[in-house]
Design a protein around this motif. Structure first.
Motif, PDB file in Angstrom:
ATOM      1  N   TYR A  18       8.081   0.667  11.922  1.00 38.36           N
ATOM      2  CA  TYR A  18       8.874  -0.413  11.338  1.00 38.36           C
ATOM      3  C   TYR A  18       8.521  -0.589   9.870  1.00 38.36           C
ATOM      4  O   TYR A  18       9.388  -0.737   8.991  1.00 38.36           O
ATOM      5  N   PHE A  19       7.207  -0.590   9.604  1.00 41.35           N
ATOM      6  CA  PHE A  19       6.719  -0.755   8.231  1.00 41.35           C
ATOM      7  C   PHE A  19       7.211   0.376   7.325  1.00 41.35           C
ATOM      8  O   PHE A  19       7.669   0.147   6.201  1.00 41.35           O
ATOM      9  N   THR A  20       7.145   1.611   7.823  1.00 37.32           N
ATOM     10  CA  THR A  20       7.576   2.779   7.042  1.00 37.32           C
ATOM     11  C   THR A  20       9.063   2.716   6.719  1.00 37.32           C
ATOM     12  O   THR A  20       9.499   2.977   5.580  1.00 37.32           O
ATOM     13  N   LEU A  21       9.876   2.367   7.694  1.00 39.37           N
ATOM     14  CA  LEU A  21      11.324   2.250   7.470  1.00 39.37           C
ATOM     15  C   LEU A  21      11.646   1.188   6.431  1.00 39.37           C
ATOM     16  O   LEU A  21      12.538   1.354   5.582  1.00 39.37           O
ATOM     17  N   ALA A  22      10.909   0.041   6.507  1.00 37.50           N
ATOM     18  CA  ALA A  22      11.154  -1.023   5.539  1.00 37.50           C
ATOM     19  C   ALA A  22      10.834  -0.555   4.127  1.00 37.50           C
ATOM     20  O   ALA A  22      11.579  -0.845   3.173  1.00 37.50           O
ATOM     21  N   ILE A  23       9.725   0.180   3.961  1.00 36.11           N
ATOM     22  CA  ILE A  23       9.356   0.698   2.637  1.00 36.11           C
ATOM     23  C   ILE A  23      10.406   1.695   2.124  1.00 36.11           C
ATOM     24  O   ILE A  23      10.785   1.688   0.936  1.00 36.11           O
ATOM     25  N   ILE A  24      10.881   2.543   3.020  1.00 32.06           N
ATOM     26  CA  ILE A  24      11.929   3.502   2.627  1.00 32.06           C
ATOM     27  C   ILE A  24      13.180   2.768   2.167  1.00 32.06           C
ATOM     28  O   ILE A  24      13.797   3.127   1.141  1.00 32.06           O
ATOM     29  N   PRO A  67      22.572   8.694  -2.812  1.00 32.06           N
ATOM     30  CA  PRO A  67      23.975   9.002  -3.125  1.00 32.06           C
ATOM     31  C   PRO A  67      24.860   7.761  -3.056  1.00 32.06           C
ATOM     32  O   PRO A  67      26.081   7.852  -3.253  1.00 32.06           O
ATOM     33  N   LEU A  68      24.271   6.595  -2.774  1.00 31.23           N
ATOM     34  CA  LEU A  68      25.055   5.392  -2.501  1.00 31.23           C
ATOM     35  C   LEU A  68      25.385   4.645  -3.784  1.00 31.23           C
ATOM     36  O   LEU A  68      24.726   4.797  -4.820  1.00 31.23           O
ATOM     37  N   HIS A  69      26.407   3.815  -3.693  1.00 29.65           N
ATOM     38  CA  HIS A  69      26.813   2.940  -4.795  1.00 29.65           C
ATOM     39  C   HIS A  69      25.733   1.888  -5.017  1.00 29.65           C
ATOM     40  O   HIS A  69      24.949   1.566  -4.123  1.00 29.65           O
ATOM     41  N   ASP A  70      25.697   1.330  -6.218  1.00 26.34           N
ATOM     42  CA  ASP A  70      24.676   0.328  -6.541  1.00 26.34           C
ATOM     43  C   ASP A  70      24.691  -0.861  -5.591  1.00 26.34           C
ATOM     44  O   ASP A  70      23.644  -1.414  -5.250  1.00 26.34           O
ATOM     45  N   ASP A  71      25.898  -1.277  -5.204  1.00 25.81           N
ATOM     46  CA  ASP A  71      25.985  -2.420  -4.273  1.00 25.81           C
ATOM     47  C   ASP A  71      25.305  -2.099  -2.940  1.00 25.81           C
ATOM     48  O   ASP A  71      24.614  -2.935  -2.356  1.00 25.81           O
ATOM     49  N   TRP A  72      25.547  -0.849  -2.467  1.00 23.86           N
ATOM     50  CA  TRP A  72      24.915  -0.448  -1.204  1.00 23.86           C
ATOM     51  C   TRP A  72      23.392  -0.296  -1.366  1.00 23.86           C
ATOM     52  O   TRP A  72      22.613  -0.654  -0.473  1.00 23.86           O
ATOM     53  N   ASN A  73      22.979   0.230  -2.509  1.00 21.69           N
ATOM     54  CA  ASN A  73      21.541   0.347  -2.758  1.00 21.69           C
ATOM     55  C   ASN A  73      20.865  -1.026  -2.778  1.00 21.69           C
ATOM     56  O   ASN A  73      19.765  -1.220  -2.235  1.00 21.69           O
ATOM     57  N   SER A  74      21.531  -1.996  -3.409  1.00 17.78           N
ATOM     58  CA  SER A  74      21.001  -3.366  -3.456  1.00 17.78           C
ATOM     59  C   SER A  74      20.912  -3.965  -2.046  1.00 17.78           C
ATOM     60  O   SER A  74      19.944  -4.650  -1.697  1.00 17.78           O
ATOM     61  N   LEU A  75      21.941  -3.688  -1.229  1.00 17.51           N
ATOM     62  CA  LEU A  75      21.943  -4.197   0.146  1.00 17.51           C
ATOM     63  C   LEU A  75      20.790  -3.610   0.956  1.00 17.51           C
ATOM     64  O   LEU A  75      20.103  -4.311   1.705  1.00 17.51           O
ATOM     65  N   LEU A  76      20.577  -2.272   0.785  1.00 19.26           N
ATOM     66  CA  LEU A  76      19.475  -1.617   1.513  1.00 19.26           C
ATOM     67  C   LEU A  76      18.121  -2.221   1.119  1.00 19.26           C
ATOM     68  O   LEU A  76      17.239  -2.428   1.956  1.00 19.26           O
ATOM     69  N   GLN A  77      17.964  -2.501  -0.183  1.00 28.89           N
ATOM     70  CA  GLN A  77      16.713  -3.083  -0.642  1.00 28.89           C
ATOM     71  C   GLN A  77      16.468  -4.460  -0.014  1.00 28.89           C
ATOM     72  O   GLN A  77      15.363  -4.779   0.415  1.00 28.89           O
ATOM     73  N   LYS A  78      17.541  -5.251   0.010  1.00 25.16           N
ATOM     74  CA  LYS A  78      17.401  -6.593   0.612  1.00 25.16           C
ATOM     75  C   LYS A  78      17.037  -6.503   2.091  1.00 25.16           C
ATOM     76  O   LYS A  78      16.194  -7.261   2.589  1.00 25.16           O
ATOM     77  N   ILE A  79      17.683  -5.550   2.800  1.00 23.48           N
ATOM     78  CA  ILE A  79      17.353  -5.349   4.218  1.00 23.48           C
ATOM     79  C   ILE A  79      15.883  -4.956   4.361  1.00 23.48           C
ATOM     80  O   ILE A  79      15.159  -5.444   5.255  1.00 23.48           O
ATOM     81  N   GLY A  80      15.418  -4.084   3.478  1.00 25.97           N
ATOM     82  CA  GLY A  80      14.016  -3.652   3.529  1.00 25.97           C
ATOM     83  C   GLY A  80      13.056  -4.795   3.301  1.00 25.97           C
ATOM     84  O   GLY A  80      12.048  -4.933   4.019  1.00 25.97           O
ATOM     85  N   PHE A  81      13.374  -5.657   2.295  1.00 29.62           N
ATOM     86  CA  PHE A  81      12.503  -6.793   2.020  1.00 29.62           C
ATOM     87  C   PHE A  81      12.474  -7.784   3.186  1.00 29.62           C
ATOM     88  O   PHE A  81      11.418  -8.324   3.541  1.00 29.62           O
ATOM     89  N   VAL A  82      13.642  -8.034   3.759  1.00 28.69           N
ATOM     90  CA  VAL A  82      13.710  -8.945   4.910  1.00 28.69           C
ATOM     91  C   VAL A  82      12.901  -8.391   6.077  1.00 28.69           C
ATOM     92  O   VAL A  82      12.131  -9.108   6.740  1.00 28.69           O
ATOM     93  N   LEU A 136      10.437  -6.295   5.941  1.00 30.51           N
ATOM     94  CA  LEU A 136       9.014  -6.275   5.624  1.00 30.51           C
ATOM     95  C   LEU A 136       8.392  -7.661   5.740  1.00 30.51           C
ATOM     96  O   LEU A 136       7.264  -7.803   6.236  1.00 30.51           O
ATOM     97  N   THR A 137       9.120  -8.693   5.313  1.00 30.93           N
ATOM     98  CA  THR A 137       8.543 -10.042   5.301  1.00 30.93           C
ATOM     99  C   THR A 137       8.713 -10.795   6.614  1.00 30.93           C
ATOM    100  O   THR A 137       8.136 -11.852   6.795  1.00 30.93           O
ATOM    101  N   SER A 138       9.506 -10.261   7.536  1.00 26.86           N
ATOM    102  CA  SER A 138       9.690 -10.972   8.807  1.00 26.86           C
ATOM    103  C   SER A 138       9.268 -10.110   9.989  1.00 26.86           C
ATOM    104  O   SER A 138       8.282 -10.378  10.662  1.00 26.86           O
ATOM    105  N   GLY A 139       9.994  -9.044  10.200  1.00 27.24           N
ATOM    106  CA  GLY A 139       9.742  -8.225  11.388  1.00 27.24           C
ATOM    107  C   GLY A 139       8.383  -7.578  11.401  1.00 27.24           C
ATOM    108  O   GLY A 139       7.665  -7.633  12.401  1.00 27.24           O
ATOM    109  N   VAL A 140       7.995  -6.955  10.278  1.00 24.15           N
ATOM    110  CA  VAL A 140       6.701  -6.281  10.247  1.00 24.15           C
ATOM    111  C   VAL A 140       5.580  -7.288  10.393  1.00 24.15           C
ATOM    112  O   VAL A 140       4.625  -7.083  11.148  1.00 24.15           O
ATOM    113  N   PHE A 141       5.688  -8.415   9.651  1.00 23.61           N
ATOM    114  CA  PHE A 141       4.639  -9.424   9.739  1.00 23.61           C
ATOM    115  C   PHE A 141       4.486  -9.950  11.170  1.00 23.61           C
ATOM    116  O   PHE A 141       3.381 -10.076  11.695  1.00 23.61           O
ATOM    117  N   ALA A 142       5.629 -10.231  11.804  1.00 22.94           N
ATOM    118  CA  ALA A 142       5.580 -10.729  13.177  1.00 22.94           C
ATOM    119  C   ALA A 142       4.998  -9.690  14.118  1.00 22.94           C
ATOM    120  O   ALA A 142       4.213 -10.007  15.021  1.00 22.94           O
TER     121      ALA A 142
END
Length: 319
Positions: free
Chosen positions: A26-32, A43-58, A60-66
C-alpha cells in the motif's frame, strides 16, 4: 494430498505474501502515485497527473497510517502502554465488575481443563478465600493453651488465650472481630466454653452486648461480634476456659475464619498427658520450635498465609 497441493498453489502463495506485506504494498503504491506524475515518463495530462498525486497523498495519510497503526498496535510500545493501562490499579479500582472480571480471567486459565467444576471452583475461591466480605486480616497471632488435667472419665480442662493484631483494609475504616464457640445441647454431656475475657486495645468488651446465640443440629453456637473502626491496627485479646469430654473424639480443632499471617502456638500440659499436633488444610505446615522443653509443644508458621477454614488440630491421650 489435495489439501497440500492447494496450499502450495502459486496463487495461494502470492495471496499470502500480499496479506503479510499489505502495509508495504500500500505504501509503495501511494509513493508511486505521488512521484510518477512528476516524471517525464508519465504519458498523462497534467490534470490526470494532479489527480494521481492527490490520490497518493490521501492514501499515504489515511490508509497507510491506519494500516501501520493496526499492524503495530499490539506490539512494542502500544502493547506495553495498553498493558499498563489495563493492569493498572486506577483502572481496576474504577471497575464495578471485579468479581465477574476475575471469573472471566479464571476461565481462561482452567475452564478448558475442568469445565464440569469450573463454576463451583470459581465461587468457592471467590467467596471463601478472597476477602470480599472481610475488611481486615490477622497478623502475629499467638495461641497459648494450658491443659490443666484430663480426668479418669476422659474430660479435659484447659485455658486458651489468643492474642493478635487485626489489620484493617486500606480502603475501609471499620470491620468486625468475630469469635464463635460451639457446644453440644445434650445436658448429659459435660461441656463448657467460658469466654473469660475479650479485649480490643486493652479495653474489656461487654460480652452480653456482643453475643448472639444460635441452635442447630444438636449444637449451641455462641457468636461474638465486636466492631472495630477508626484506625489501621487493633490489638485483640481473647481468653477462654474449656471443659469437654474426649470420649467421642479426642481432638481439638482451631480453624481460622480470617486470613492470618504469622502464627505461634504453645501448648503446656502435665507429664501424664500426651499431646500431638497436626496441620489442617495448609500448603506449608507449621514447624516445630523449642523442641527441648519438657511437657511443652511449640509450633510456628511463617512466610505464608493461613486462609479461612485452615488451621491446626491437637489430639490428647493419657499416658
Amino acid at each position: 494430498m489435495a489439501k497440500k497441493k492447494h496450499e502450495d498453489d502459486p496463487f495461494t502463495r502470492v495471496k499470502k505474501w500480499f496479506k503479510r506485506n499489505l502495509t508495504w504494498v500500500y505504501f509503495t503504491l501511494a509513493i508511486i502515485f505521488i512521484l510518477f506524475p512528476n516524471t517525464s515518463y508519465s504519458p498523462l495530462h497534467d490534470d490526470w497527473n494532479s489527480l494521481l498525486q492527490k490520490i497518493g497523498f490521501v492514501a499515504l495519510t489515511s490508509g497507510v497510517f491506519a494500516s501501520v497503526l493496526k499492524s503495530i498496535q499490539f506490539t512494542g510500545l502500544f502493547q506495553e502502554e495498553l498493558t499498563k493501562i489495563i493492569s493498572g490499579t486506577e483502572f481496576l479500582n474504577n471497575r464495578k465488575d471485579l468479581p465477574e472480571l476475575w471469573k472471566k480471567i479464571s476461565k481462561s486459565i482452567y475452564a478448558e481443563k475442568f469445565p464440569e467444576i469450573s463454576e463451583l471452583l470459581e465461587d468457592r475461591i471467590l467467596t471463601t478465600y478472597f476477602p470480599m466480605d472481610t475488611h481486615h486480616y490477622n497478623e502475629d497471632l499467638v495461641v497459648s493453651i494450658i491443659i490443666h488435667d484430663i480426668s479418669e472419665d476422659f474430660v479435659i480442662n484447659y485455658t486458651q488465650t489468643i492474642e493478635y493484631y487485626a489489620i484493617l483494609d486500606s480502603e475501609e475504616n471499620e470491620s468486625n472481630i468475630v469469635y464463635t464457640d460451639t457446644i453440644t445441647d445434650d445436658l448429659d454431656v459435660e461441656e463448657k466454653n467460658d469466654l473469660i475475657s475479650f479485649k480490643v486495645e486493652g479495653v474489656e468488651i461487654d460480652l452480653d452486648k456482643c453475643r448472639e446465640v444460635k441452635k442447630e443440629e444438636g449444637k449451641i453456637k455462641y457468636i461474638h461480634r465486636v466492631p472495630i473502626r477508626g484506625k489501621k491496627k487493633f490489638k485483640i485479646f481473647l481468653k477462654v476456659k474449656n471443659t469437654y469430654s474426649l470420649k467421642g473424639e479426642n481432638v481439638k480443632l482451631l480453624r481460622f475464619n480470617t486470613i492470618t499471617k504469622n502464627v505461634d502456638v504453645t501448648v503446656c500440659y502435665n507429664k501424664d498427658i500426651e499431646v500431638s499436633f497436626f496441620n489442617v488444610g495448609l500448603v506449608n505446615d507449621f514447624v516445630p520450635i523449642h523442641v527441648d522443653m519438657e511437657n511443652t509443644l511449640s509450633r510456628r508458621h511463617r512466610d505464608d498465609l493461613i486462609l479461612p477454614r485452615q488451621g491446626f488440630g491437637l489430639s490428647f491421650n493419657k499416658r
